[in-house]
Write a protein that holds these residues in place. Structure first.
Motif, short mmCIF file in Angstrom:
data_model
loop_
_atom_site.label_atom_id
_atom_site.label_comp_id
_atom_site.label_asym_id
_atom_site.label_seq_id
_atom_site.Cartn_x
_atom_site.Cartn_y
_atom_site.Cartn_z
N GLU A 84 0.84 -1.19 0.00
CA GLU A 84 0.00 0.00 0.00
C GLU A 84 0.88 1.25 0.00
O GLU A 84 2.12 1.16 0.08
N ASN A 85 0.23 2.42 -0.04
CA ASN A 85 0.94 3.70 0.03
C ASN A 85 1.09 4.09 1.50
O ASN A 85 0.10 4.31 2.18
N LEU A 86 2.32 4.19 1.97
CA LEU A 86 2.57 4.48 3.38
C LEU A 86 3.05 5.91 3.64
O LEU A 86 3.19 6.31 4.79
N ILE A 87 3.29 6.69 2.58
CA ILE A 87 3.76 8.06 2.80
C ILE A 87 2.91 9.09 2.06
O ILE A 87 3.16 10.29 2.18
N GLY A 88 1.90 8.67 1.31
CA GLY A 88 1.07 9.61 0.57
C GLY A 88 -0.39 9.21 0.62
O GLY A 88 -0.78 8.24 1.27
N GLY A 89 -1.22 9.98 -0.09
CA GLY A 89 -2.64 9.71 -0.12
C GLY A 89 -3.35 10.22 1.12
O GLY A 89 -2.81 11.02 1.89
N ASP A 90 -4.56 9.75 1.32
CA ASP A 90 -5.37 10.15 2.47
C ASP A 90 -4.62 9.87 3.77
O ASP A 90 -4.08 8.78 3.97
N GLU A 91 -4.60 10.87 4.65
CA GLU A 91 -3.81 10.74 5.88
C GLU A 91 -4.28 9.58 6.75
O GLU A 91 -3.47 8.83 7.31
N GLY A 92 -5.60 9.42 6.89
CA GLY A 92 -6.10 8.34 7.71
C GLY A 92 -5.70 6.98 7.18
O GLY A 92 -5.27 6.09 7.94
N ALA A 93 -5.83 6.79 5.86
CA ALA A 93 -5.42 5.52 5.25
C ALA A 93 -3.93 5.31 5.36
O ALA A 93 -3.45 4.20 5.60
N ARG A 94 -3.18 6.40 5.22
CA ARG A 94 -1.72 6.33 5.31
C ARG A 94 -1.29 5.81 6.69
O ARG A 94 -0.46 4.90 6.79
N VAL A 95 -1.87 6.37 7.74
CA VAL A 95 -1.51 5.95 9.09
C VAL A 95 -1.96 4.51 9.33
O VAL A 95 -1.24 3.72 9.96
N ALA A 96 -3.14 4.16 8.83
CA ALA A 96 -3.61 2.79 8.98
C ALA A 96 -2.68 1.81 8.28
O ALA A 96 -2.40 0.71 8.79
N ASN A 97 -2.16 2.18 7.11
CA ASN A 97 -1.21 1.33 6.39
C ASN A 97 0.10 1.19 7.16
O ASN A 97 0.69 0.11 7.20
N GLN A 98 0.55 2.28 7.76
CA GLN A 98 1.77 2.21 8.58
C GLN A 98 1.58 1.28 9.77
O GLN A 98 2.46 0.44 10.07
N ASN A 99 0.46 1.41 10.44
CA ASN A 99 0.19 0.56 11.59
C ASN A 99 0.06 -0.90 11.19
O ASN A 99 0.46 -1.81 11.94
N HIS A 100 -0.49 -1.13 10.00
CA HIS A 100 -0.63 -2.51 9.52
C HIS A 100 0.74 -3.12 9.26
O HIS A 100 0.98 -4.31 9.56
N LEU A 101 1.66 -2.33 8.70
CA LEU A 101 3.01 -2.84 8.48
C LEU A 101 3.67 -3.22 9.80
O LEU A 101 4.33 -4.26 9.91
N LEU A 102 3.47 -2.41 10.82
CA LEU A 102 4.01 -2.75 12.15
C LEU A 102 3.41 -4.07 12.63
O LEU A 102 4.12 -4.90 13.23
N ARG A 103 2.13 -4.27 12.39
CA ARG A 103 1.48 -5.52 12.79
C ARG A 103 2.12 -6.71 12.05
O ARG A 103 2.37 -7.76 12.66
N LEU A 104 2.39 -6.55 10.75
CA LEU A 104 3.00 -7.64 9.99
C LEU A 104 4.41 -7.95 10.48
O LEU A 104 4.83 -9.11 10.51
N ILE A 105 5.13 -6.92 10.87
CA ILE A 105 6.48 -7.13 11.41
C ILE A 105 6.40 -7.97 12.69
O ILE A 105 7.20 -8.90 12.89
N ARG A 106 5.44 -7.65 13.54
CA ARG A 106 5.29 -8.44 14.77
C ARG A 106 4.89 -9.88 14.44
O ARG A 106 5.39 -10.83 15.06
N MET A 107 4.01 -10.06 13.47
CA MET A 107 3.62 -11.41 13.07
C MET A 107 4.84 -12.20 12.58
O MET A 107 5.03 -13.37 12.93
N ALA A 108 5.66 -11.56 11.75
CA ALA A 108 6.87 -12.23 11.26
C ALA A 108 7.79 -12.60 12.41
O ALA A 108 8.38 -13.69 12.44
#
Length: 242
Positions: A84-108
Motif C-alpha cells: 500500500e501507500n505508506l507516505i502519501g494519499g489520504d492521511e487516515g489511510a496512510r496511518v492505517a497502512n503504517q500501523n498494519h506494516l508494524l502488525r505484519l512485522i510483529r507477526m513475522a
C-alpha cells in the motif's frame, strides 16, 4: 543451481478468495518451495491484486505456531506482505497502512523472523502533494525517512527484515497525470538513497525485473549495480517488449 538454493515462491495474491490451504495445495502442485502470504489490510485503499490469506487481528504465539506447523508439514517456506501507500494519499489511510506494516512485522517476529527467513514485503508509496513542490523527490525521501526510520528500528529490534518492491504502480494514477511514479523504491537510485538515509540492515528489497523493463531500464544493468546483500526476493512475471 538447485531449487533448494534458489527457491521459487508463489505470491498468494494470485489466488484471491481462496483459503490458504488451497494456496498451499496449488503451490505444491506447481513444484514451488515457498509462499509469500499476502495479508492486506481489510478495508484498505487498494482494489486490485490483493488478498488477505491470514487473520491478523489477534495474531499471537498460538497462531504463529499453528501457521509454522502447517507450512512445515507441507515442506514450504513463507513470508508475509501487504503493498500500500505508506507516505502519501489520504492521511487516515496512510496511518492505517503504517500501523498494519508494524502488525505484519510483529507477526513475522512471532514466526521466527530472519532466523526462520520469514520477512515482510511492502511498498513505500509516494506523496504527490510533496512531489509537486520544488525538490519534490527529495521531499519524498525526507517523508520516507521520517516514517520508516522508527518502523525499521522496530523491525531490527524484533529480528525481522522489511523488503521494498520496486513496482512504480503506474496504474494508481490516470495515464494523463503529470507523473505515474507512485512508489519511491521503483528505481535503483532511490533505493540506494533510502539505504543511506536509514543505515540499518533490517531493510532490503524484492526485485521484479519487469518493473524496470516497463520503465525503459535494462534489468541486467540494475542487477550489476545492486548491493546483493540487500536483495532478498525476486518476483518473476512475463514481460513483452512491444
Amino acid at each position: 543451481m538447485s531449487a533448494r538454493n534458489n527457491p521459487v515462491w508463489v505470491m498468494s495474491s494470485a489466488f484471491p478468495g481462496r483459503p490458504l490451504s488451497e494456496v498451499i495445495e496449488r503451490t505444491l502442485e506447481i513444484g514451488a518451495q515457498g509462499v509469500e502470504v499476502c495479508v492486506f489490510r481489510q478495508g484498505g485503499t487498494r482494489q486490485d491484486h490483493i488478498a488477505t490469506h491470514m487473520e491478523y487481528e489477534g495474531f499471537g504465539p498460538d497462531e504463529a505456531r499453528r501457521t509454522l506447523e502447517t507450512f512445515d508439514a507441507a515442506g514450504l517456506r513463507l513470508s508475509i506482505g501487504a503493498y500500500e501507500n505508506l507516505i502519501g494519499g489520504d492521511e487516515g489511510a496512510r496511518v492505517a497502512n503504517q500501523n498494519h506494516l508494524l502488525r505484519l512485522i510483529r507477526m513475522a517476529h512471532l514466526m521466527g523472523g530472519d532466523r526462520n527467513d520469514v520477512k515482510v514485503g511492502t511498498f513505500v508509496g509516494y506523496n504527490h502533494d510533496l512531489g509537486k513542490e520544488e525538490g519534490g523527490f527529495e521531499r519524498n525521501l525526507e517523508a520516507y525517512a521520517r516514517v520508516f526510520r522508527p518502523i525499521i528500528k522496530y523491525a531490527e529490534d524484533l529480528g525481522v527484515t522489511v523488503m521494498y518492491e520496486n513496482c512504480p504502480m503506474e496504474g494508481w494514477r490516470p495515464a494523463a497525470a503529470p507523473t505515474t511514479y507512485n512508489n519511491l523504491p521503483a528505481t535503483l537510485a532511490a533505493r540506494k538513497l533510502m539505504y543511506a538515509l536509514i543505515e540499518s540492515r533490517a531493510h532490503g528489497e524484492t526485485y521484479d525485473p519487469s518493473h524496470d523493463a516497463w520503465q525503459g531500464t535494462d534489468p541486467c544493468e540494475v542487477i550489476l549495480r545492486t548491493d546483493m546483500s540487500r536483495l532478498h526476493r525476486v518476483h518473476v512475471k512475463g514481460t513483452r517488449n512491444r
